[in-house]
Design a protein around this motif. Sequence first.
Motif, mmCIF file in Angstrom:
data_model
loop_
_atom_site.group_PDB
_atom_site.id
_atom_site.type_symbol
_atom_site.label_atom_id
_atom_site.label_comp_id
_atom_site.label_asym_id
_atom_site.label_seq_id
_atom_site.Cartn_x
_atom_site.Cartn_y
_atom_site.Cartn_z
ATOM 1 N N ARG A 159 -3.365 -6.500 6.799
ATOM 2 C CA ARG A 159 -3.195 -6.472 5.341
ATOM 3 C C ARG A 159 -4.191 -5.498 4.696
ATOM 4 O O ARG A 159 -3.854 -4.775 3.767
ATOM 5 N N GLN A 160 -5.459 -5.528 5.193
ATOM 6 C CA GLN A 160 -6.445 -4.592 4.666
ATOM 7 C C GLN A 160 -6.039 -3.152 4.959
ATOM 8 O O GLN A 160 -6.185 -2.261 4.122
ATOM 9 N N LEU A 161 -5.506 -2.932 6.171
ATOM 10 C CA LEU A 161 -5.017 -1.600 6.516
ATOM 11 C C LEU A 161 -3.880 -1.192 5.596
ATOM 12 O O LEU A 161 -3.792 -0.034 5.155
ATOM 13 N N TRP A 187 -6.020 7.281 8.245
ATOM 14 C CA TRP A 187 -5.293 6.006 8.165
ATOM 15 C C TRP A 187 -4.252 5.916 9.276
ATOM 16 O O TRP A 187 -4.088 4.851 9.893
ATOM 17 N N GLY A 220 -4.941 -10.403 8.790
ATOM 18 C CA GLY A 220 -5.917 -10.051 7.744
ATOM 19 C C GLY A 220 -6.316 -8.590 7.830
ATOM 20 O O GLY A 220 -6.366 -7.887 6.809
ATOM 21 N N GLN A 221 -6.604 -8.111 9.039
ATOM 22 C CA GLN A 221 -6.950 -6.707 9.226
ATOM 23 C C GLN A 221 -5.758 -5.798 8.900
ATOM 24 O O GLN A 221 -5.925 -4.725 8.308
ATOM 25 N N ARG A 277 -3.359 2.631 -1.195
ATOM 26 C CA ARG A 277 -4.257 3.321 -2.120
ATOM 27 C C ARG A 277 -4.213 4.840 -1.939
ATOM 28 O O ARG A 277 -4.540 5.588 -2.862
ATOM 29 N N ARG A 324 -3.397 -2.297 2.488
ATOM 30 C CA ARG A 324 -3.962 -2.003 1.165
ATOM 31 C C ARG A 324 -4.587 -0.610 1.148
ATOM 32 O O ARG A 324 -4.444 0.133 0.170
ATOM 33 N N ASN A 325 -5.287 -0.260 2.233
ATOM 34 C CA ASN A 325 -5.885 1.079 2.310
ATOM 35 C C ASN A 325 -4.819 2.161 2.290
ATOM 36 O O ASN A 325 -4.975 3.210 1.654
#
Length: 900
Positions: free
Chosen positions: A618-620, A600, A615-616, A626, A622-623
């Motif tokens: 935000r996904q990063l 990550w 958007g990317q 987690r 979220r990853n």
Amino acid sequence: TGVLGSGFPHSRHGFSGPYTESGWNLNNLPRLGGQQPSMLRHVEDNITGVIVPWLYMGMTFSSFCWHVEDHMFYSINYNHMGDPKLWYGVPSTSALDFEGVFRKYMPEQFELQPDLLFQLVTMISPRILRSSDVPVYRVVQEEGSFVVTFPRAYHGGFNCGFNCAEAVNFAPADWFEFGSVSVDRYREFRRNPVVSYEALLYKVCEKEPGPFVASGVLSELRRMIEKETSLRQQTSSLALNSRKVGHTASKPGRGFGDDDAQCAICKQYMHLSACECLCSPGYRVCLNDVQKMCSCPSHNRTLLYRRTLAELENLYLDVQRRLGSVGDPSFLNTESDERVAKSQEWARVASQLITVGNSSVEEVQETLLGAELFLWGGNSMDPVRDLARKLEDVLQWGDDAMRCMAAKRRKLDLNHVQGILTRFPKPLDIDLSRLQEWFNQATHMQNHITDVLDPKLGKAFSLEEIIDFLKTAQNFVITLPLLEDLMPRVKVARDWAEKVRSMIRSSMAGIPSSSSKVPFTELASLKHQGASFVWKITEKDQLQDTMDDIEKWQNEVDECLRTNPSLQELQDLHTVGSSWPVSVPQWEEVEQRVTSARAWLQQYETATFAYSKVGQLRQLLRNGVRIPVEMNEVASLRLDIRKLEWSESVAKVQRGKSKPNYMSLEGLLDEGLAMGIEETNPSLFSCREKMRLITEWDERCKLIMNSKELPWAEFEAYVAEGNAIGVVSDTLKVLNSRLSLVNAWKKSVQHKMEAIREKEGEQVLVKSAGGSVIESSFKTTPDKLPLSLEGLDTMLLSLEWRHLLFTVLPSSFKQSNTILDEVTESFIKQSAEFQLLLDLREKVGAWIAQAQSIREECVFVVEECALLVEWGNSACVSQEESFLCLGLKLGVLHPELERL
């Protein structure tokens, strides 16, 4: 026929069925079984013409000369097809007379070729034979018939034309009495036999259990034993040496009788015995021809015997028992008194050697050599055989002892050595001190192994000591039985220790790869297995230390994983856990977290921080959230995303794509300050400026927003100025609502007036009382008028307009919180559309008053009216238009219009 094929069906040619298995099939007859079998079934070889049939093609007068079958076998001939065969036969009882006639009439031929009758080349007239009192029998063999010839029955004949016949030999048990005669004749003429007669007789006596066969062979077996006994007794003076052999042939073959040598003189097979001389190795003769073989002294010759006379006597008794009677075996006692006395003297000497012991090897060998004179004898020599076996055992003991003491590379069996040393009395005078020393050492080693294997005593030994001892024991000259128990255990322990060392070395050498790690359960299994070893093993302590370190590390990992650990903490644990040679479950969890966090972070470092990539990002984010690892970069990424979104929100406000309210703009400003955006930031400055402008505009608008005297144009300017700021305030919302409401009302009025104007120029259809249609220049009917009188009044009545206005406004205004106040009403009344409505109401009112007056005075009759009444007060209506058309043209529906 074995190559070209038989006239009878055979399985080797793919045939099957009853004829294939039939006993009359000449392929089966030579080896026929049953109660009265053919003796040739014990001959394994496929002898052509004897066991495998021959096929004969005959033609006119082609002949088969006088002869008897090989070995005087039975023969059978079958005429498959064609003309007959003419046979002549002489009974076996007249065979000698038949041969005498031949010699009488052909003396010169017999002088030149004594075995003339074996050649199948001579014919003599049956008349001559009969004239000499030799009985001759004649038979005509037709197609499809068999002819059988009996042993020693001379026969011959010729063919009467073309035919095809097939013939083969067979031998029931009664043939043996002729078989022995045939062997004598072969010996007389030195002819090569077809089969070994003695071998066949012996095998039949062994293998055939039936009484029919036993009755046929018993007399011949007796004759063979008596003859063999006589020959051996004669030979004992001509050959002083004797030796039992497995076969009489020097180079035995694999076929039946091929292990029997043929006599070099008479050519006969020697199955039971033979004689050889040192002068000619490999040159062997039968016992009938010993005197003819050479002129050497008797001590150079050796009697070779395959079977003792005792074996032959026992075979005879066995065959006799099959016949159900013991009989008188007295003829078997054929040993002379002299041989019996000599054998007894020999037995006395041999017994003395065995009982006393400590004899010399030469003395025993010499005594054993003397036994050869008696060993080939009958059952009366069994005591000699027993003592000879004991003397052989003595010599074998001596050979074993000498071989053991001479052993260098060969391992000795402990029990065998013990058997040699404990033999009492000691058979031979041999020094066994060296062997005894070895045995004592072996015994000591055996005791040491017993201690090592003992669960209690074995604790005193280390694995290294045991391995060193094992090397010594394995190289010792005597094989130690207990090594078979010790070696596997040592191997298991050594492999276990090597495995433990390998794991410990790998952990000390560096970080082992995941694929090279063994499961933690295997380490626990190694520990459990190590506990089963009673010996002292250094690796047991090393393994225990490793297990303790791993358990301590596991506890630290468990404690760390209960919270959200930092990446550095996990990396430290991962580094320590990676050095373990085993894969523990916690290490896999740590490795997964560390690997995920590192991956990550690598994505975070290469990410593009722009609003187009939010958007990317935000996904990063979220990853990253987690991953159960505390990383500062996650918080930094969250802040970076907020800054990008804040900057984009401000940019949209600046570009006019977004119009926030005052509170939202204030919140956007506070959010920027909270994120640490500097005061000098242009975006922040722009937000402050817009807040100032909207505040000042609000203050000015509050002074005039409730004024009923404000001109419409000035009101529109105020609203345009507020909208240009780009921030929505409550005041701006109210003014925009008023502006939208007034514009909507005006647009509705314009729409109605446009609809009224569209009706101009259309014709009005009016029907008279008689039903005739009077056409006008309008087609509009009252029910199609765009506006009713009630709607017109509603749009004009100031007292009720707030409520009724909803009937003419778009649905969006009906659903909104539109402010319908007196100020809005004043703006409506200032509009040109409102003045148009007033003018229209005035015209409609005037038309209604005129229409009522006309209807009340009854001056207007519809049926007769030509619709030419003039209305001089209106300049808009031409004289040609009727009063009704004028009302329709106004576009307002009311009751008077409907009545008219």
